[in-house]
Design an enzyme around this catalytic site. Sequence first.
Site, short mmCIF file in Angstrom:
data_model
loop_
_atom_site.label_atom_id
_atom_site.label_comp_id
_atom_site.label_asym_id
_atom_site.label_seq_id
_atom_site.Cartn_x
_atom_site.Cartn_y
_atom_site.Cartn_z
N CYS A 83 0.84 -1.21 0.00
CA CYS A 83 0.00 0.00 0.00
C CYS A 83 0.87 1.25 0.00
CB CYS A 83 -0.90 0.05 1.25
SG CYS A 83 -2.10 -1.28 1.39
N ASP A 84 0.32 2.33 -0.52
CA ASP A 84 0.96 3.63 -0.40
C ASP A 84 -0.11 4.72 -0.46
OD1 ASP A 84 3.81 4.88 -0.41
OD2 ASP A 84 2.60 6.15 -1.72
#
Length: 211
Positions: A83-84
Amino acid sequence: MVMDGRSRLAHWYPVSTRRLVLASASPARLRLLHEAGFAPTVMVSGVPEDVDDDHVPSLVRTLAERKASAVAPRAGDALIVGCDSVFEFDGEAHGKPASADQAVDWLRRMRGDEGVLHTGHCVIDGSTGSVVSQTTGTVVRFAEITDGELDAYVASGEALAVAGAFTLDGRSAPFVRGIEGDPGNVVGLSLPTLRALLALLGIDITDLWAS
């Protein structure tokens, strides 16, 4: 035979046989997964968050894919989640502020206004090599934060550790007057998005519950 509460839970929710790996050092993402019933292993990707892309949704999706891909060779047949998050405000991408001064500048411009927190999600099935990814956006509306509140918040140090210099699960929560979308996405991981991506891989999210 009468079963106690723990026995009933063990009967209805079997322990997962698939390992879940979180390709992130974020304690907030790990906490979200724990609270939702998962017991992921953390493997930090080490991928730099400096993709040169003016389109924030594609930027965070690319970073999420890179993080998951960097961890995949070490994760065996596990399911890897990368994730980012980046906050988009007034047409600009705001990751983690580089300094307290930058955090103050951002928050002064953001107060009383709104933007979109974008989180890229990627899941790799280590047993098949299949990769799925998606970006989810949540509108965030800020209250009229006073100078005193703003300075005290930045002095706490929290602003430097989170995208956009704010989060919903910390000291800045009182400064957010409302959102439109998934709150978990603002914290760093959308569980509905994770469920949808797992479904694309033919995996029922309930099969990954730890107990």
